[in-house]
Design an enzyme around this catalytic site. Structure first.
Site, PDB file in Angstrom:
ATOM      1  N   LYS A 183     -23.712  17.227  12.581  1.00 32.21           N
ATOM      2  CA  LYS A 183     -23.797  16.491  11.936  1.00 32.21           C
ATOM      3  C   LYS A 183     -24.447  15.855  11.414  1.00 32.21           C
ATOM      4  CE  LYS A 183     -21.363  12.043  12.036  1.00 32.21           C
ATOM      5  NZ  LYS A 183     -21.814  11.557  11.822  1.00 32.21           N
ATOM      6  N   GLY A 236     -31.805   9.117  15.094  1.00 29.44           N
ATOM      7  CA  GLY A 236     -31.562   8.085  14.650  1.00 29.44           C
ATOM      8  C   GLY A 236     -32.198   6.730  15.302  1.00 29.44           C
ATOM      9  N   SER A 237     -31.748   5.419  15.299  1.00 27.71           N
ATOM     10  CA  SER A 237     -32.117   4.076  16.019  1.00 27.71           C
ATOM     11  C   SER A 237     -31.659   4.493  17.597  1.00 27.71           C
ATOM     12  CB  SER A 237     -30.378   3.733  16.013  1.00 27.71           C
ATOM     13  OG  SER A 237     -29.612   3.731  16.008  1.00 27.71           O
ATOM     14  N   THR A 238     -32.448   3.801  18.275  1.00 28.26           N
ATOM     15  CA  THR A 238     -32.651   3.887  19.809  1.00 28.26           C
ATOM     16  C   THR A 238     -31.502   3.421  20.224  1.00 28.26           C
ATOM     17  OG1 THR A 238     -34.782   3.338  19.023  1.00 28.26           O
ATOM     18  CG2 THR A 238     -33.870   2.485  21.612  1.00 28.26           C
ATOM     19  N   GLY A 241     -29.796   6.370  20.319  1.00 23.01           N
ATOM     20  CA  GLY A 241     -29.977   6.782  21.285  1.00 23.01           C
ATOM     21  C   GLY A 241     -29.626   6.734  22.494  1.00 23.01           C
ATOM     22  N   GLU A 258     -35.601  11.768  19.331  1.00 23.44           N
ATOM     23  CA  GLU A 258     -36.187  11.580  17.936  1.00 23.44           C
ATOM     24  C   GLU A 258     -36.018   9.589  17.045  1.00 23.44           C
ATOM     25  OE1 GLU A 258     -38.831  12.145  17.519  1.00 23.44           O
ATOM     26  OE2 GLU A 258     -38.462  14.071  18.660  1.00 23.44           O
ATOM     27  N   CYS A 292     -39.063   6.174  10.201  1.00 23.94           N
ATOM     28  CA  CYS A 292     -39.487   5.795  11.481  1.00 23.94           C
ATOM     29  C   CYS A 292     -40.737   5.752  12.069  1.00 23.94           C
ATOM     30  CB  CYS A 292     -38.353   7.306  12.588  1.00 23.94           C
ATOM     31  SG  CYS A 292     -38.997   8.689  12.013  1.00 23.94           S
ATOM     32  N   GLU A 393     -37.568  -2.779  14.265  1.00 22.53           N
ATOM     33  CA  GLU A 393     -37.917  -1.794  13.667  1.00 22.53           C
ATOM     34  C   GLU A 393     -36.824  -2.814  12.279  1.00 22.53           C
ATOM     35  OE1 GLU A 393     -35.522   1.375  13.754  1.00 22.53           O
ATOM     36  OE2 GLU A 393     -36.978   2.385  13.704  1.00 22.53           O
TER      37      GLU A 393
END
Ligand code: NAD
Length: 498
Positions: A183, A236-238, A241, A258, A292, A393
């Site tokens: 995806k 992707g973003s925390t 996640g 990640e 990242c 970030e």
């Protein structure tokens, strides 16, 4: 200039070896963030398309031929052909990637696409490493482990390195005998579908590799929630996640995450300053900071602070902000307006908090850039690690320079973050470099280098930067599960039951 006009490419979903429309028939467009022009059209998938892709991947896995250990050399052969297929079209793929994402063509042409091909070759070479171990037992029995594929793997990918991060997941997953559903990010789906075409051309069996395009959270959550998906590999973003971990817990899926970072990049007093400046520029501004592992907190020793800052800012002034297809561009366009606004807001917060804005801080709108999301490479000095610009970030071209007095203080500041993905150390003193490397709570530490990912070495996060590892032999472990086999050698078994 040739980047001002381009054809609109047409794509559809790739399921069970066929390109097909979404069941709804809906389509969506991607635009080049650098100029707002439409570049490609995609199928807008939904839960029903996800169900079809999962059924195809499930069947291809359960049927057993692809996943059999006997087929590891055959899988490796296909990976080599995929690598070659990518290499045959580096220029076209780099151009597509740049148009979808707004990242400079020099980066996609010289780095991203080649590394994606290398990743497939590297995992092909590991076909013969896919073994278990013999277990020594204190009894008359033999015990050993087998490493077996997990099943249906869904790879959910962000916008910043679309093909490369897809390769990081797909290559080890396929080598290990899993089947895969990708995806891609809704902003950058082109190269995942080109990879699907290459997979079809080189003979990857039906159902083994699938791509479902569409929007988050609908499409990826359907994958995360589907009971027939065995593993989610996410970059992707925390925040996303965390949501994935929560959803995946309902079916207890295996997850690799990640996530984000806030890389500390420490420049010690005795560093080779020229190299440290080069590396720090790359760390902070590669892919206009949408990286990242970006080294966005530059920690500089007192003794060299003024000289470093002066020379760094002078070099930043030479970075060309420009259209992503321009070969001279070093800072391209941010991915979309929301990201652009977020970065501008961080710059305001930095100023308000009292950080010293030494360079940049503005939108770039001259001439052909007026329809894009360009921000000058921005440098804040005298930043305190408590400020938002040092804690969060930003994912844009914003570097924060922080002063430190002694090694211990540098380590403390570097580790004072909820993230722990990657960071750098610049020193000519090898003992100091190694001493500090050991104490940094990061998944990757570079000494006298920055942003250098090697296929052979594991990559992943400490703390809230993620769980699991990509690349290296470690990634193969993430895409396999361990079966233990015990063989009794005693003829007479002791039994509790008469
Ligand atoms: P994102 O989290 O917004 O989206 C990533 C992917 O997740 C997209 O494909 C999106 O459709 C999908 N998604 C959205 N909502 C979802 C949900 N509820 N469940 C499952 N999937 C969902 O991230 P982004 O903006 O595309 O990428 C930027 C982020 O990625 C940054 O935080 C960056 O640090 C991180 N990143 C990490 C690494 C790493 O290796 N650690 C590498 C690159 C980027």
């Amino acid at each position: 200039v040739n980047w001002l006009s381009y054809e609109i490419r047409q794509y559809s979903l790739y399921i069970n070896g066929y390109f097909q429309n979404a069941l709804s028939g809906y389509r969506f467009y991607s635009t080049c963030p650098g100029d707002g022009k439409t570049v490609a059209e995609f199928a807008d998938g939904d839960e029903r398309d996800v169900a079809a892709a999962v059924a195809a991947a499930r069947h291809a896995f359960d049927e057993g031929e692809w996943s059999s250990h006997l087929n590891a050399p055959e899988r490796a052969n296909l990976l080599r052909k995929i690598a070659q297929g990518i290499r045959n079209q580096v220029d076209e793929l780099a151009r597509m990637e740049t148009l979808d994402s707004g990242k400079p063509i020099v980066e996609t042409s010289v780095i991203d696409i080649h590394l994606a091909a290398d990743c497939f070759d590297y995992y092909a070479d590991l076909a013969h490493v896919l073994g278990g171990r013999q277990v020594a037992l204190p009894q008359n029995a033999i015990d050993f482990t087998l490493r077996e594929p997990i099943g249906v793997v869904s790879a959910i990918v962000p916008f910043n390195f679309p093909l490369l991060l897809t390769a990081f997941k797909v290559a080890p997953a396929l080598l290990a005998g899993n089947t895969v559903i990708v995806k891609p990010s809704e902003y950058t789906p082109s190269t995942a579908l080109e990879l699907a075409r290459i997979c079809g051309e080189v003979g990857v069996p039906k159902g083994v590799f699938n791509v479902v395009t569409g929007f988050g959270p609908k499409v990826p959550e359907a994958l995360v929630n589907h009971p027939d998906v065995d593993k989610i590999s996410f970059t992707g973003s925390t925040a996303t996640g965390k949501r994935i971990m929560e959803n995946a817990s309902k079916t207890l899926k295996k997850v690799t995450l990640e996530l984000g970072g806030k890389g500390p990049n420490i420049v010690f007093q005795d560093a080779n300053l020229e190299q440290a400046i080069d590396g720090s520029l790359l760390g902070a501004f590669m892919n206009q900071g949408e990286v990242c592992i970006a080294g966005t907190r530059i920690l500089v020793a007192d003794e060299i602070y003024d000289e470093f800052v002066g020379r760094f800012v002078e070099r930043v002034g030479r970075l060309k902000v420009g259209h992503p297809l321009d070969w001279d561009t070093r800072v391209g366009s941010l991915i979309h307006e929301t990201q652009f606004r977020k970065v501008m807001e961080f710059i305001e917060r930095g100023k308000e908090a009292g950080a010293k804005l030494l360079y940049g801080g503005n939108r770039v709108v001259n001439g052909e850039l007026q329809n894009g999301f360009y921000i000058e490479p921005t440098v804040f000095a005298d930043v305190d690690n408590e400020m938002d610009i040092a804690r969060e970030e930003i994912f844009g071209p914003v570097a924060s320079i922080i002063r430190f007095a002694i090694e211990e203080e540098a380590i403390k500041i570097a580790n004072d973050s909820c993230y722990g993905l990657a960071g750098g150390i610049w020193t000519e003193n090898i003992k100091q470099g190694l001493r500090v490397a050991r104490r940094l709570k990061l998944g990757t530490v570079w000494i006298n280098q920055y942003n250098r990912l090697c296929m052979e070495a594991p990559f992943g996060g400490y703390k809230q930067s993620g769980m699991g590892r990509e690349l290296g032999i470690e990634a193969l472990q993430e895409y396999t599960q361990v079966k233990n086999v015990y063989i009794e050698l005693e003829d007479e078994l002791i039994t509790l039951y008469e």
